[in-house]
Design a protein around this motif. Structure first.
Motif, PDB file in Angstrom:
ATOM      1  N   ALA A 207      73.195   1.101  21.986  1.00 54.22           N
ATOM      2  CA  ALA A 207      72.382   0.852  23.179  1.00 54.22           C
ATOM      3  C   ALA A 207      72.851   1.685  24.362  1.00 54.22           C
ATOM      4  O   ALA A 207      72.041   2.282  25.081  1.00 54.22           O
ATOM      5  N   ALA A 208      74.165   1.760  24.568  1.00 54.84           N
ATOM      6  CA  ALA A 208      74.702   2.474  25.735  1.00 54.84           C
ATOM      7  C   ALA A 208      74.342   3.948  25.707  1.00 54.84           C
ATOM      8  O   ALA A 208      74.137   4.566  26.760  1.00 54.84           O
ATOM      9  N   ARG A 209      74.227   4.527  24.516  1.00 58.28           N
ATOM     10  CA  ARG A 209      73.934   5.955  24.462  1.00 58.28           C
ATOM     11  C   ARG A 209      72.528   6.278  24.965  1.00 58.28           C
ATOM     12  O   ARG A 209      72.254   7.405  25.378  1.00 58.28           O
ATOM     13  N   LEU A 210      71.621   5.288  24.962  1.00 60.68           N
ATOM     14  CA  LEU A 210      70.293   5.503  25.538  1.00 60.68           C
ATOM     15  C   LEU A 210      70.383   5.656  27.045  1.00 60.68           C
ATOM     16  O   LEU A 210      69.668   6.455  27.651  1.00 60.68           O
ATOM     17  N   GLU A 211      71.254   4.886  27.661  1.00 56.24           N
ATOM     18  CA  GLU A 211      71.492   5.028  29.099  1.00 56.24           C
ATOM     19  C   GLU A 211      72.141   6.380  29.394  1.00 56.24           C
ATOM     20  O   GLU A 211      71.788   7.050  30.376  1.00 56.24           O
ATOM     21  N   VAL A 212      73.074   6.788  28.544  1.00 66.96           N
ATOM     22  CA  VAL A 212      73.699   8.107  28.699  1.00 66.96           C
ATOM     23  C   VAL A 212      72.648   9.203  28.584  1.00 66.96           C
ATOM     24  O   VAL A 212      72.617  10.151  29.381  1.00 66.96           O
ATOM     25  N   GLN A 213      71.776   9.075  27.593  1.00 62.75           N
ATOM     26  CA  GLN A 213      70.724  10.072  27.393  1.00 62.75           C
ATOM     27  C   GLN A 213      69.839  10.188  28.631  1.00 62.75           C
ATOM     28  O   GLN A 213      69.477  11.292  29.062  1.00 62.75           O
ATOM     29  N   GLN A 214      69.498   9.051  29.217  1.00 66.03           N
ATOM     30  CA  GLN A 214      68.662   9.066  30.419  1.00 66.03           C
ATOM     31  C   GLN A 214      69.391   9.722  31.593  1.00 66.03           C
ATOM     32  O   GLN A 214      68.814  10.529  32.329  1.00 66.03           O
ATOM     33  N   ARG A 215      70.666   9.404  31.749  1.00 63.55           N
ATOM     34  CA  ARG A 215      71.428   9.974  32.861  1.00 63.55           C
ATOM     35  C   ARG A 215      71.675  11.467  32.672  1.00 63.55           C
ATOM     36  O   ARG A 215      71.721  12.215  33.643  1.00 63.55           O
ATOM     37  N   GLN A 216      71.844  11.879  31.422  1.00 67.15           N
ATOM     38  CA  GLN A 216      72.047  13.297  31.143  1.00 67.15           C
ATOM     39  C   GLN A 216      70.728  14.076  31.159  1.00 67.15           C
ATOM     40  O   GLN A 216      70.745  15.302  31.242  1.00 67.15           O
ATOM     41  N   ASP A 217      69.613  13.342  31.061  1.00 68.27           N
ATOM     42  CA  ASP A 217      68.278  13.944  31.021  1.00 68.27           C
ATOM     43  C   ASP A 217      68.188  14.960  29.890  1.00 68.27           C
ATOM     44  O   ASP A 217      67.836  16.136  30.092  1.00 68.27           O
ATOM     45  N   VAL A 218      68.526  14.496  28.673  1.00 63.64           N
ATOM     46  CA  VAL A 218      68.482  15.352  27.485  1.00 63.64           C
ATOM     47  C   VAL A 218      67.534  14.727  26.459  1.00 63.64           C
ATOM     48  O   VAL A 218      67.184  13.549  26.545  1.00 63.64           O
ATOM     49  N   GLU A 219      67.131  15.534  25.479  1.00 68.28           N
ATOM     50  CA  GLU A 219      66.145  15.085  24.510  1.00 68.28           C
ATOM     51  C   GLU A 219      66.730  14.195  23.425  1.00 68.28           C
ATOM     52  O   GLU A 219      66.048  13.313  22.904  1.00 68.28           O
ATOM     53  N   THR A 220      67.979  14.428  23.048  1.00 65.16           N
ATOM     54  CA  THR A 220      68.574  13.670  21.944  1.00 65.16           C
ATOM     55  C   THR A 220      69.786  12.874  22.440  1.00 65.16           C
ATOM     56  O   THR A 220      70.523  13.331  23.316  1.00 65.16           O
ATOM     57  N   PRO A 221      70.016  11.699  21.869  1.00 67.50           N
ATOM     58  CA  PRO A 221      71.162  10.888  22.285  1.00 67.50           C
ATOM     59  C   PRO A 221      72.455  11.391  21.676  1.00 67.50           C
ATOM     60  O   PRO A 221      72.448  12.225  20.767  1.00 67.50           O
ATOM     61  N   LEU A 222      73.562  10.880  22.184  1.00 67.16           N
ATOM     62  CA  LEU A 222      74.857  11.163  21.570  1.00 67.16           C
ATOM     63  C   LEU A 222      74.822  10.780  20.088  1.00 67.16           C
ATOM     64  O   LEU A 222      74.224   9.767  19.721  1.00 67.16           O
TER      65      LEU A 222
END
Length: 264
Positions: A207-222
């Protein structure tokens, strides 16, 4: 059905409740939140005796964040290996029943020396299961014979670690009833029934990696790698309070960018 349930947990927001992915991210120590924004992969390493340091050296990369559990294996390697010592690390210590003790911390067996070395070299975060670490005395141990104290046991917490364990930047408490496992079918007739440590952290970081993805503004999650989390029929010990069938079903078809390396 299980995958749809988790998708609902991760993506559907109730207007009167925090978003699950943001809540998961904010559960992490702030030093780990910062590390996740800079790393590319999360590697969860089980306490599996078949994992050796050679396989770890071949697997781990400079852009990894490591997750270790309780009385984690290869403590000196994680603290001192020239490649691995510089990687940010998240340690999870689970509460022992209803006691003030945590697996892997004094007065039980512990890796305090390795933790001290880790804290000096790279970002180090700690999650406690259900309650803060209470610095119990040996007399507080309800089952001292499970892990008897020997002359080599370190019971005093070094000042650097003591300060770290009291720091919100480095330490947080993770409830076994966190929203990321709201769908977990516990056994009502078994005291302390809950997810395994590995599954609980997997769901939290998923779940946390979705927040990271949003903050990084990237297409794929960690990406997430789970090393040594094995199938039920080839693992020696299973506590009846964990719902192994539920966990195995979900991990049999992992989410995108999740790799499970089963090692025996």
């Amino acid at each position: 059905m299980m995958r749809n349930t988790l998708q609902n947990l991760l993506y559907n927001n109730n207007y009167d409740q925090p978003d699950t992915s943001a809540a998961a991210f904010n559960t992490l120590p702030s030093i780990i939140q910062q590390a996740l924004l800079q790393q590319q992969r999360i590697v969860l390493i089980a306490n599996n005796p078949s994992i050796n340091t050679a396989s770890l050296e071949a697997l781990l990369q400079p852009t990894d964040m490591l997750v270790l559990f309780n009385d984690f294996i290869h403590a000196d390697f994680f603290a001192n290996n020239p490649i691995v010592r510089d990687l940010p690390k998240l340690l999870f210590f689970r509460q022992i029943g209803d006691s003030a003790l945590h697996f892997g911390l004094p007065p039980r067996s512990n890796n305090l020396t390795a933790m001290l070395d880790m804290a000096k070299q790279a970002p180090l975060g700690i999650l406690f299961g259900n309650t803060d670490y209470q610095f119990p005395l040996p007399a507080d141990d309800p089952n001292p014979n499970d892990d008897p104290i020997t002359a080599s046991r370190i019971l005093d917490i070094p000042k650097l670690l003591n300060d770290l364990l009291h720091s919100d930047e480095h330490c947080r408490v993770l409830s076994e009833q966190h929203s990321v496992v709201a769908d977990y079918p516990i056994f009502a007739d078994i005291h302390s029934s809950a997810p395994t440590s590995g599954f609980l952290l997997y769901r939290l970081l998923l779940a946390a990696r979705l927040e990271v993805q949003q903050r990084q503004d990237v297409e794929t999650p960690l990406s997430i790698v789970m090393l040594g989390f094995n199938d039920e029929d080839r693992t020696a010990h299973f506590w009846e309070g964990h719902n192994w069938a539920f966990e195995r079903r979900e991990l049999a078809t992992p989410f995108d960018s999740v790799e499970i390396i089963r090692q025996y």
